[in-house]
Design a protein around this motif. Structure first.
Motif, PDB file in Angstrom:
ATOM      1  N   THR A   2      34.428  68.931  68.571  1.00 52.44           N
ATOM      2  CA  THR A   2      33.090  68.423  68.876  1.00 52.44           C
ATOM      3  C   THR A   2      32.044  69.530  68.733  1.00 52.44           C
ATOM      4  OG1 THR A   2      33.458  68.745  71.248  1.00 52.44           O
ATOM      5  CG2 THR A   2      33.874  66.552  70.373  1.00 52.44           C
ATOM      6  N   GLN A   3      32.388  70.753  69.122  1.00 53.99           N
ATOM      7  CA  GLN A   3      31.462  71.876  68.977  1.00 53.99           C
ATOM      8  C   GLN A   3      31.254  72.248  67.514  1.00 53.99           C
ATOM      9  OE1 GLN A   3      33.208  74.870  71.460  1.00 53.99           O
ATOM     10  NE2 GLN A   3      32.377  73.990  73.340  1.00 53.99           N
ATOM     11  N   ALA A   4      32.275  72.110  66.695  1.00 51.97           N
ATOM     12  CA  ALA A   4      32.157  72.413  65.270  1.00 51.97           C
ATOM     13  C   ALA A   4      31.333  71.349  64.551  1.00 51.97           C
ATOM     14  CB  ALA A   4      33.546  72.516  64.636  1.00 51.97           C
ATOM     15  N   LEU A   5      31.367  70.123  65.029  1.00 49.89           N
ATOM     16  CA  LEU A   5      30.625  69.035  64.393  1.00 49.89           C
ATOM     17  C   LEU A   5      29.159  68.975  64.819  1.00 49.89           C
ATOM     18  CD1 LEU A   5      33.313  66.220  64.624  1.00 49.89           C
ATOM     19  CD2 LEU A   5      32.484  67.329  62.533  1.00 49.89           C
ATOM     20  N   ALA A   6      28.854  69.385  66.046  1.00 48.87           N
ATOM     21  CA  ALA A   6      27.496  69.263  66.588  1.00 48.87           C
ATOM     22  C   ALA A   6      26.421  69.914  65.705  1.00 48.87           C
ATOM     23  CB  ALA A   6      27.448  69.802  68.007  1.00 48.87           C
ATOM     24  N   PRO A   7      26.597  71.149  65.221  1.00 50.44           N
ATOM     25  CA  PRO A   7      25.559  71.750  64.368  1.00 50.44           C
ATOM     26  C   PRO A   7      25.372  71.008  63.042  1.00 50.44           C
ATOM     27  CG  PRO A   7      27.106  73.426  65.114  1.00 50.44           C
ATOM     28  CD  PRO A   7      27.663  72.097  65.510  1.00 50.44           C
ATOM     29  N   ARG A   8      26.342  70.196  62.680  1.00 49.06           N
ATOM     30  CA  ARG A   8      26.265  69.411  61.450  1.00 49.06           C
ATOM     31  C   ARG A   8      25.654  68.030  61.704  1.00 49.06           C
ATOM     32  NH1 ARG A   8      30.759  72.787  61.247  1.00 49.06           N
ATOM     33  NH2 ARG A   8      31.197  73.729  59.238  1.00 49.06           N
ATOM     34  N   GLY A   9      25.235  67.790  62.945  1.00 48.75           N
ATOM     35  CA  GLY A   9      24.603  66.517  63.294  1.00 48.75           C
ATOM     36  C   GLY A   9      25.570  65.367  63.464  1.00 48.75           C
ATOM     37  N   VAL A  10      26.839  65.674  63.713  1.00 49.99           N
ATOM     38  CA  VAL A  10      27.862  64.640  63.853  1.00 49.99           C
ATOM     39  C   VAL A  10      28.302  64.561  65.312  1.00 49.99           C
ATOM     40  CG1 VAL A  10      30.176  63.892  63.145  1.00 49.99           C
ATOM     41  CG2 VAL A  10      28.660  65.024  61.492  1.00 49.99           C
ATOM     42  N   THR A  11      28.286  63.352  65.865  1.00 50.27           N
ATOM     43  CA  THR A  11      28.723  63.126  67.238  1.00 50.27           C
ATOM     44  C   THR A  11      30.102  62.485  67.226  1.00 50.27           C
ATOM     45  OG1 THR A  11      26.446  62.811  67.958  1.00 50.27           O
ATOM     46  CG2 THR A  11      28.168  61.983  69.417  1.00 50.27           C
ATOM     47  N   ALA A  12      31.032  63.094  67.935  1.00 51.14           N
ATOM     48  CA  ALA A  12      32.389  62.568  68.057  1.00 51.14           C
ATOM     49  C   ALA A  12      32.643  62.195  69.506  1.00 51.14           C
ATOM     50  CB  ALA A  12      33.408  63.600  67.589  1.00 51.14           C
ATOM     51  N   HIS A  13      33.373  61.114  69.708  1.00 50.41           N
ATOM     52  CA  HIS A  13      33.647  60.604  71.050  1.00 50.41           C
ATOM     53  C   HIS A  13      35.142  60.646  71.317  1.00 50.41           C
ATOM     54  CE1 HIS A  13      29.544  59.011  71.138  1.00 50.41           C
ATOM     55  NE2 HIS A  13      29.769  58.673  69.885  1.00 50.41           N
ATOM     56  N   SER A  64      48.346  70.042  62.598  1.00 53.59           N
ATOM     57  CA  SER A  64      47.313  70.134  61.576  1.00 53.59           C
ATOM     58  C   SER A  64      46.317  68.996  61.793  1.00 53.59           C
ATOM     59  CB  SER A  64      47.920  70.059  60.172  1.00 53.59           C
ATOM     60  OG  SER A  64      48.633  68.860  60.020  1.00 53.59           O
ATOM     61  N   TRP A  65      45.069  69.253  61.435  1.00 55.68           N
ATOM     62  CA  TRP A  65      44.033  68.230  61.593  1.00 55.68           C
ATOM     63  C   TRP A  65      44.251  67.092  60.607  1.00 55.68           C
ATOM     64  CZ3 TRP A  65      40.972  67.712  65.560  1.00 55.68           C
ATOM     65  CH2 TRP A  65      40.607  68.822  66.305  1.00 55.68           C
ATOM     66  N   TYR A  80      43.997  65.536  55.300  1.00 55.23           N
ATOM     67  CA  TYR A  80      45.228  65.997  55.944  1.00 55.23           C
ATOM     68  C   TYR A  80      45.263  67.503  55.772  1.00 55.23           C
ATOM     69  CZ  TYR A  80      50.136  66.278  57.249  1.00 55.23           C
ATOM     70  OH  TYR A  80      51.303  66.574  57.895  1.00 55.23           O
ATOM     71  N   GLY A  81      44.922  68.212  56.842  1.00 53.81           N
ATOM     72  CA  GLY A  81      44.869  69.668  56.778  1.00 53.81           C
ATOM     73  C   GLY A  81      46.242  70.291  56.784  1.00 53.81           C
ATOM     74  N   ALA A  87      41.042  78.118  64.400  1.00 54.36           N
ATOM     75  CA  ALA A  87      39.597  78.197  64.180  1.00 54.36           C
ATOM     76  C   ALA A  87      39.245  77.862  62.731  1.00 54.36           C
ATOM     77  CB  ALA A  87      39.075  79.577  64.557  1.00 54.36           C
ATOM     78  N   THR A  88      39.986  78.412  61.789  1.00 49.99           N
ATOM     79  CA  THR A  88      39.742  78.139  60.372  1.00 49.99           C
ATOM     80  C   THR A  88      40.001  76.673  60.059  1.00 49.99           C
ATOM     81  OG1 THR A  88      40.386  80.393  59.818  1.00 49.99           O
ATOM     82  CG2 THR A  88      40.402  78.794  58.026  1.00 49.99           C
ATOM     83  N   ALA A  89      41.090  76.143  60.552  1.00 55.10           N
ATOM     84  CA  ALA A  89      41.437  74.746  60.285  1.00 55.10           C
ATOM     85  C   ALA A  89      40.384  73.799  60.855  1.00 55.10           C
ATOM     86  CB  ALA A  89      42.813  74.436  60.873  1.00 55.10           C
ATOM     87  N   THR A  90      39.881  74.104  62.037  1.00 56.02           N
ATOM     88  CA  THR A  90      38.856  73.266  62.659  1.00 56.02           C
ATOM     89  C   THR A  90      37.577  73.294  61.835  1.00 56.02           C
ATOM     90  OG1 THR A  90      39.815  73.619  64.837  1.00 56.02           O
ATOM     91  CG2 THR A  90      37.526  72.879  64.770  1.00 56.02           C
ATOM     92  N   ALA A  91      37.169  74.468  61.381  1.00 62.17           N
ATOM     93  CA  ALA A  91      35.950  74.588  60.570  1.00 62.17           C
ATOM     94  C   ALA A  91      36.085  73.823  59.257  1.00 62.17           C
ATOM     95  CB  ALA A  91      35.641  76.054  60.309  1.00 62.17           C
ATOM     96  N   LEU A  92      37.223  73.922  58.602  1.00 65.67           N
ATOM     97  CA  LEU A  92      37.438  73.198  57.341  1.00 65.67           C
ATOM     98  C   LEU A  92      37.395  71.686  57.557  1.00 65.67           C
ATOM     99  CD1 LEU A  92      40.302  75.327  55.747  1.00 65.67           C
ATOM    100  CD2 LEU A  92      37.936  75.135  54.942  1.00 65.67           C
ATOM    101  N   CYS A  93      38.016  71.219  58.615  1.00 64.03           N
ATOM    102  CA  CYS A  93      38.027  69.790  58.910  1.00 64.03           C
ATOM    103  C   CYS A  93      36.622  69.299  59.256  1.00 64.03           C
ATOM    104  CB  CYS A  93      38.996  69.497  60.053  1.00 64.03           C
ATOM    105  SG  CYS A  93      39.189  67.736  60.401  1.00 64.03           S
ATOM    106  N   ALA A  94      35.878  70.062  60.047  1.00 64.01           N
ATOM    107  CA  ALA A  94      34.507  69.677  60.401  1.00 64.01           C
ATOM    108  C   ALA A  94      33.627  69.604  59.159  1.00 64.01           C
ATOM    109  CB  ALA A  94      33.930  70.663  61.414  1.00 64.01           C
TER     110      ALA A  94
END
Length: 106
Positions: A2-13, A64-65, A80-81, A87-94
């Motif tokens: 959720t923190q990785a998506l927020a700066p990209r304007g994406v809201t996850a629930h 994996s994400w 499919y990550g 940290a790297t995997a989360t950034a790539l998925c976001a």
């Protein structure tokens, strides 16, 4: 995630059931997607433990994400990550999610 998506304007629930947890992302806004509406479902799948989660550490796990498109009647994997540094995997998925949502066909 959720923190990785927020700066990209994406809201996850957060959503969860039967010991598993995942994030849902509406394709047409920031509200929690209504039942049967198209959405992305995001989670870490740990093949070693046959479990899905977003609320546990990835370190020292075989996870994996994954991102699944759910149209309300069927689901298909869209990302499919590979197992990597969390940290790297989360950034790539976001980044994938942000690009997927901004694509004209999304």
């Amino acid at each position: 995630m959720t923190q990785a998506l927020a700066p990209r304007g994406v809201t996850a629930h957060l959503d969860e059931d039967a010991g598993s947890s995942w994030l849902v992302i509406s394709l047409d806004g920031t509200d929690f997607p209504a039942e049967g509406t198209p959405k992305l479902v995001v989670f870490v799948y740990d093949a070693n433990e046959a479990s899905s989660f977003v609320d546990q550490p990835m370190e020292h796990r075989g996870g994996s994400w994954r991102v699944t498109f759910d149209n309300g009647t069927s689901q298909r994997d869209v990302f499919y990550g590979r197992r990597a540094d969390p940290a790297t995997a989360t950034a790539l998925c976001a980044e994938f999610i942000a690009e997927y949502l901004s694509a004209p066909s999304a």
